[in-house]
Motif scaffolding. Structure first.
Motif, PDB file in Angstrom:
ATOM      1  N   ALA A   1       0.835  -1.200   0.000  1.00  0.00           N
ATOM      2  CA  ALA A   1       0.000   0.000   0.000  1.00  0.00           C
ATOM      3  C   ALA A   1       0.873   1.254   0.000  1.00  0.00           C
ATOM      4  O   ALA A   1       2.034   1.233   0.430  1.00  0.00           O
ATOM      5  CB  ALA A   1      -0.905  -0.014   1.222  1.00  0.00           C
TER       6      ALA A   1
ATOM      7  N   LYS B   1      -0.958   6.349   2.154  1.00  0.00           N
ATOM      8  CA  LYS B   1      -2.333   6.527   2.628  1.00  0.00           C
ATOM      9  C   LYS B   1      -3.031   5.190   2.915  1.00  0.00           C
ATOM     10  O   LYS B   1      -4.194   5.168   3.319  1.00  0.00           O
ATOM     11  CB  LYS B   1      -3.138   7.310   1.597  1.00  0.00           C
ATOM     12  CG  LYS B   1      -2.658   8.725   1.359  1.00  0.00           C
ATOM     13  CD  LYS B   1      -3.521   9.427   0.318  1.00  0.00           C
ATOM     14  CE  LYS B   1      -3.050  10.848   0.081  1.00  0.00           C
ATOM     15  NZ  LYS B   1      -3.882  11.539  -0.960  1.00  0.00           N
TER      16      LYS B   1
ATOM     17  N   ASP C   1      -3.592   2.948   0.522  1.00  0.00           N
ATOM     18  CA  ASP C   1      -4.301   2.517  -0.680  1.00  0.00           C
ATOM     19  C   ASP C   1      -3.420   1.579  -1.514  1.00  0.00           C
ATOM     20  O   ASP C   1      -2.199   1.754  -1.595  1.00  0.00           O
ATOM     21  CB  ASP C   1      -4.697   3.723  -1.532  1.00  0.00           C
ATOM     22  CG  ASP C   1      -5.692   4.636  -0.835  1.00  0.00           C
ATOM     23  OD1 ASP C   1      -6.569   4.096  -0.126  1.00  0.00           O
ATOM     24  OD2 ASP C   1      -5.587   5.867  -0.974  1.00  0.00           O
TER      25      ASP C   1
END
Length: 287
Positions: free
Chosen positions: A272, A275, A277
């Motif tokens: 990720a 953040k 994501d």
């Protein structure tokens, strides 16, 4: 005693996953699990894996292995998700290192992506063995579809991944990087050298023309007699010509891009960002 085999068919990807139990106890292995993925939305779902988890928990089975026949190009592996809930070691062929090196370059993964197979708990070579409870499993290296393809022979059952399909559908494609129709033919001969009564469990089924039901279990004897690509003693030369010509007409699997990025990591998503994501890459004009 032969292993007890329970199949789970995923119609979205035509994949069959298997729970293989030692009939003398509760130990089992899970072969080629599926993480559901909707490419259009980029969303994952665990309903297929949850069905297997619910089954083994209801039966009181002890999951000792999560076996991958190869780095799949048509579905994402759910092995880490299942492992978190049931335990067990994730195993794949040692040539995963070759696959990781090849597709690490395709997806421009950089040096942070380890290409040593360390994302898996066990790397198998030809002739290796393992145990599910008191039941022994033996490893055949059966490349051709990919360099890391394995066949797991557990008792009287052989789990062949994508190497062979049902006799009326034939054999796996060989046009992915590292694939070879000549190598696949030689690998198939290893499987066909097993005892005739050996049960063969295939990794996918697409209902061959004229067949209305999905199927996934056959035998060595049936494959030798009836397989439309290699049965009845077909020659290596004829097979290579047929396979190469057929593969040239095939489109890429619809989930190949997310599948390769996840499966070469042992079923884990790419790291990720800051953040939290996760993103998958789409290489242009690379496949």
């Amino acid at each position: 005693m032969p292993p007890e085999v329970t199949a789970f068919f995923d119609e979205a990807t035509n994949t069959i996953s298997y729970v293989v139990r030692d009939p003398a106890g509760s130990a089992c292995a899970i072969v080629d699990s599926v993480l559901d993925f909707d490419y259009a939305s980029g969303r994952t779902d665990t309903r297929s894996a949850d069905a297997i988890i619910a089954f083994v928990q209801e039966k009181g089975y002890d999951v000792q292995w999560l076996l991958e026949s190869h780095v799949h190009a048509d579905h994402l592996s759910a092995a880490p998700y299942i492992q978190e809930r049931t335990g067990g070691k994730i195993g794949i062929g040692d040539n995963i290192k070759i696959v990781q090196d090849t597709f690490g370059k395709v997806f421009n993964e950089g040096t942070e992506f380890q290409r040593d197979g360390s994302q898996f708990d066990a790397l198998f070579n030809e002739g290796d063995s393992f145990h599910i409870g008191q039941m022994r499993g033996d490893v055949l290296h059966t490349p051709g579809h990919t360099p890391a393809c394995l066949t797991y022979v557990i008792g009287d059952a052989a789990f062949v991944g994508d190497t062979l399909f049902m006799p009326d559908f034939g054999t796996a494609r060989c046009d992915f990087p590292g694939g070879s129709s000549e190598t696949l033919f030689n690998s198939i001969q290893k499987i066909l050298a097993l005892p005739d009564e050996t049960r063969i469990f295939v990794g996918h089924d697409y209902k061959a023309p004229g067949r209305d039901e999905y199927a996934w279990e056959t035998t060595v004897a049936e494959q030798k007699a009836l397989n439309i690509h290699v049965g009845e003693g077909k020659s290596a030369e004829d097979f290579v010509k047929m396979r190469d010509e057929r593969d040239a007409t095939l489109a890429m699997p619809k989930l190949i891009i997310p599948s390769l990025q996840v499966n070469m990591r042992g079923g884990q998503m790419p790291p990720a960002d800051e953040k939290g994501d996760v993103f998958l890459k789409v290489p242009v004009n690379k496949l």
